[in-house]
Structure formats: C-alpha cells, structure tokens
Design an enzyme around this catalytic site. Structure first.
Site, short mmCIF file in Angstrom:
data_model
loop_
_atom_site.label_atom_id
_atom_site.label_comp_id
_atom_site.label_asym_id
_atom_site.label_seq_id
_atom_site.Cartn_x
_atom_site.Cartn_y
_atom_site.Cartn_z
N LYS A 111 0.82 -1.22 0.00
CA LYS A 111 0.00 0.00 0.00
C LYS A 111 0.85 1.26 0.00
O LYS A 111 0.45 2.27 -0.58
CB LYS A 111 -0.98 0.00 1.18
N LYS A 194 -5.73 -8.36 -7.39
CA LYS A 194 -6.96 -8.51 -6.61
C LYS A 194 -8.05 -7.53 -7.08
O LYS A 194 -7.72 -6.37 -7.39
CB LYS A 194 -6.60 -8.21 -5.15
N LYS A 197 -11.55 -2.03 -4.47
CA LYS A 197 -12.38 -0.83 -4.52
C LYS A 197 -11.62 0.33 -5.14
O LYS A 197 -12.19 1.21 -5.76
CB LYS A 197 -12.77 -0.38 -3.11
N1 AQP Z 1 -10.82 -9.33 -4.20
C1 AQP Z 1 -11.25 -9.86 -3.07
N2 AQP Z 1 -11.51 -11.19 -3.01
C2 AQP Z 1 -11.95 -11.75 -1.85
N3 AQP Z 1 -12.16 -11.05 -0.73
C3 AQP Z 1 -11.92 -9.74 -0.75
N4 AQP Z 1 -12.01 -8.78 0.18
C4 AQP Z 1 -11.63 -7.59 -0.34
N5 AQP Z 1 -11.27 -7.75 -1.63
C5 AQP Z 1 -11.43 -9.07 -1.91
C6 AQP Z 1 -12.44 -9.01 1.56
O1 AQP Z 1 -13.46 -8.07 1.88
C7 AQP Z 1 -13.33 -7.73 3.26
C8 AQP Z 1 -13.34 -6.25 3.41
O2 AQP Z 1 -12.21 -5.72 2.76
P1 AQP Z 1 -11.79 -4.22 2.93
O3 AQP Z 1 -12.65 -3.40 2.10
O4 AQP Z 1 -11.79 -3.84 4.34
O5 AQP Z 1 -10.30 -4.14 2.52
P2 AQP Z 1 -9.47 -4.55 1.31
O6 AQP Z 1 -9.13 -5.99 1.40
O7 AQP Z 1 -8.35 -3.57 1.28
O8 AQP Z 1 -10.45 -4.34 0.06
P3 AQP Z 1 -10.13 -3.58 -1.26
O9 AQP Z 1 -11.28 -3.72 -2.16
O10 AQP Z 1 -8.80 -3.97 -1.81
O11 AQP Z 1 -10.12 -2.09 -0.76
P4 AQP Z 1 -9.10 -0.94 -1.06
O12 AQP Z 1 -8.99 -0.85 -2.55
O13 AQP Z 1 -9.79 0.24 -0.44
O14 AQP Z 1 -7.82 -1.32 -0.37
C9 AQP Z 1 -12.07 -8.38 3.80
O15 AQP Z 1 -12.42 -9.55 4.53
C10 AQP Z 1 -11.31 -8.73 2.55
O16 AQP Z 1 -10.49 -9.87 2.72
#
Ligand code: AQP
Length: 332
Positions: A111, A194, A197
């Site tokens: 990150k 992955k 968001k």
């Molecule tokens: N691509 C994914 N596949 C499976 N599980 C996922 N999760 C997130 N992306 C995937 C799961 O969703 C939960 C909440 O995630 P989060 O929003 O708190 O954080 P993150 O993992 O950082 O999600 P993003 O989409 O990648 O957000 P940004 O872009 O803001 O960093 C968690 O249980 C996560 O495992």
C-alpha cells in the site's frame, strides 16, 4: 462463547470480491456466532479521504451489509469511530508490538508503494489497530481473506505478548475462519491483481450496486486468453483470467471448481461468459436494488449504526477498564 469480529473499510465501491470473500460468509455466520461487523472508518483515514466521501461511503457500506442479509438486531453493526476504545487499545498495542514485527507486514509495503517515507504513521501501525478491533471484544474467531492472514497472526502475537508482559491470561487466542471459495477474487482486467475498490478502472470490478446491463457488459469485456476453457485446475496457474472467471462461477453457484471445469472445460469463453453474467445478475441485482433503496433512506441506516455503536460501547467499556487496570493506569 464464540464471538466473531470482522471489518470492512468504507472506501466506496463495494464489489463482488467483498461480497463473495467476506459479506456472504458473514451472513451465514450470524446464525452460529455472536457477531460484530464493523465499518472501519479509523482504518480508512490511514490514507487521506475527502470527509464527505468518507461519510457517504460509511452509509453505503452499511446499506450493503444490510442489503446482503445481515440483521441489524441479531448482529452489532457499527462504524468504528463511534467506539473510542478501538483507538485507546490501539495505543497500548502500539507500545506492545515491536517495530520489527510491523516491518514484516507485506500489505504496508504494497500500500505504501515506493514512497514509503511519505506514508502515514497510521498506515504503518494499521495492524495494531486491527488487533485492537478484535481483542477489545475478546473475539474468538475472525473470518479472514488470504490478504489478512498475516495481520491476524500479528494480532495473536500481540495478545500473547501482552499476556506475557503483564503476567495475565487476559486475551483469548483468536482463531481464523477461512472459507474455501472466493478467498481472492481477481480483477476482471488482470487476473493476477486482486479485485479492489480503489482500482481506477471500474471495468476491473463488479460493484454491488451495478445493474444487470453493467454486470453483463463488464463480464463480456473481461480479459480472457485465446484458448478454450481449461478442463482441470492444473491449468489454472498459467491462465489466471480463466481461473478467476471459473472460480467466480463456482462461488456464485456454490459448486466446486472441479464441477465447473467438468461442465465448461473445452468450451468457448463467449458462451461461458453469458452463463456467468446471468448467474451474477440473478445473485447480485436483488441485493443491489435493496442497497439502493436503503441508501435513499439514510435515517434508517444511521439508526442501525447508532444502535450498533451503543451496543459495541457497552461491550467494550468494561473490557477497556480491565485492560487499564492490568497496565496500571490510575482510574481515580
Ligand atoms: N478481491 C477480493 N476477493 C476476496 N475477498 C476480498 N475482500 C476484499 N477484496 C477481496 C475481503 O473483503 C473484506 C473487506 O475488505 P476491505 O474493504 O476492508 O479491505 P481490502 O481488502 O483492502 O479491500 P479492497 O477492495 O482492496 O479495498 P481498497 O482498494 O480500499 O484497499 C475483507 O475480509 C477482505 O479480505
């Protein structure tokens, strides 16, 4: 008592990865466990956010959780900043965790990117706050995706070191709950990244609020390779996009990946994509519609969050007092 804590960041664009990898499992867990589901706004501000977007995204995520089937009465659904205990315990954990432990966290490296010196201190200490989230409620189980496994290990190390440092048996051992399917849904534009968001391309993800046309279009445009669909999982390593789309079909239809390979292996992507789109539309559109209705009624969403915040504070406050006593903070 078995207690679950899990969180999601209010960073906008809840997507199919969040749904399949986390939220859908949370809905199943509410029958079996005492659950706290937290919209982790303190984590979100480790990167600068526009205040009005943070507020709107917090409501959007809450609407997503409710629309997906989480019950605001049976579960405690709240946003983290309503409970000061998260920050207070995180500070204590900042003093328990070692720099060397945090230096090993791969998510910080990803990150922070190349410009690590410019990352916030909060982003670096993020795993300590996550440990506080879980341990403030003495949660016994945490559903985690692949990417959070290392942070949960760290939470266990912090709990153990706290117990050792103060000669107490205060924090329980937290167990991960890992679900078999969709632990890592990948981007529709690049099967090695992955679904996220924050990906600038909206075509990389299916949002929970996408309508039927948008879902079908994104799947139609999803990256593939020139071969026919693989007939077995051994081929998946070399074909990440096929693996991702077939994995999505398996997760959405709640069947095994082997069944999907048997059914579609050797076929053309175009025909498979039509079936995948129909399935995704059938599963997601009703949730998206409920979500949009809830977003039009922010007072109802706020009511659920306020109630969740009250219940979370009631649980957290006595535990925090006990922790303060263990540490030796005077409470005159
Ligand atoms: N691509 C994914 N596949 C499976 N599980 C996922 N999760 C997130 N992306 C995937 C799961 O969703 C939960 C909440 O995630 P989060 O929003 O708190 O954080 P993150 O993992 O950082 O999600 P993003 O989409 O990648 O957000 P940004 O872009 O803001 O960093 C968690 O249980 C996560 O495992």
């Amino acid at each position: 008592m078995k207690r679950i804590f899990s969180g999601v960041q209010p960073t906008g664009n809840l997507h199919l990865g969040n749904y399949l990898g986390a939220i859908r499992n949370w809905v199943k867990l509410q029958d079996e466990f005492d659950c706290l589901y937290c919209i982790v706004d303190l984590h979100a501000v480790t990167v600068w956010r526009k205040p009005e977007e943070l507020t709107a995204n917090t409501r959007e995520v809450a609407a997503g959780l409710l629309a997906a089937g989480l019950d605001g009465k049976r579960n405690i659904i709240f946003n983290q900043s309503q409970v000061p205990g998260h920050s207070e315990l995180a500070w204590i954990f900042n003093c328990v965790a070692r720099l060397g432990w945090l230096n090993r966290m791969t998510q910080f490296k990803e990150k922070a990117g190349k410009n690590k010196e410019n990352a916030s201190v909060g982003l670096f200490a993020y795993p300590n706050l996550m440990a506080a989230d879980i341990l403030l409620y003495k949660a016994t189980h945490v559903p985690v995706g692949e990417d959070q496994k290392q942070h949960l290990e760290l939470a266990r190390d912090i709990a153990q070191k706290f117990n050792n440092d103060f000669g107490v048996d205060f924090f329980p051992e937290v167990e991960p709950l890992i679900f078999g399917t969709a632990t890592r849904v990948m981007s529709l534009r690049d099967g090695t990244k992955k679904m996220s968001k924050s990906d600038p391309s909206d075509y990389s993800r299916i949002n929970m609020t996408d309508n039927a046309d948008a879902i079908a279009k994104k799947i139609r445009k999803a990256k593939t390779d020139p071969q026919s669909l693989p007939a077995n999982v051994e081929k998946f390593d070399a074909r990440p996009e096929a693996a991702n789309l077939m994995g999505l079909y398996a997760a959405l239809s709640e069947t095994s990946i082997e069944d999907v390979c048997n059914r579609f292996g050797g076929g053309e992507f175009s025909a498979f994509k039509k079936q995948l789109a129909d399935l995704a539309v059938a599963k997601l559109v009703p949730i998206g519609e409920r979500m949009r209705r809830l977003m039009e009624d922010p007072a109802e969403v706020d009511r659920v969050l306020a109630q969740g915040g009250r219940r979370a504070r009631q649980l957290a406050e006595p535990t925090l007092k006990e922790i303060q006593d263990v540490v030796g903070f005077l409470r005159p």
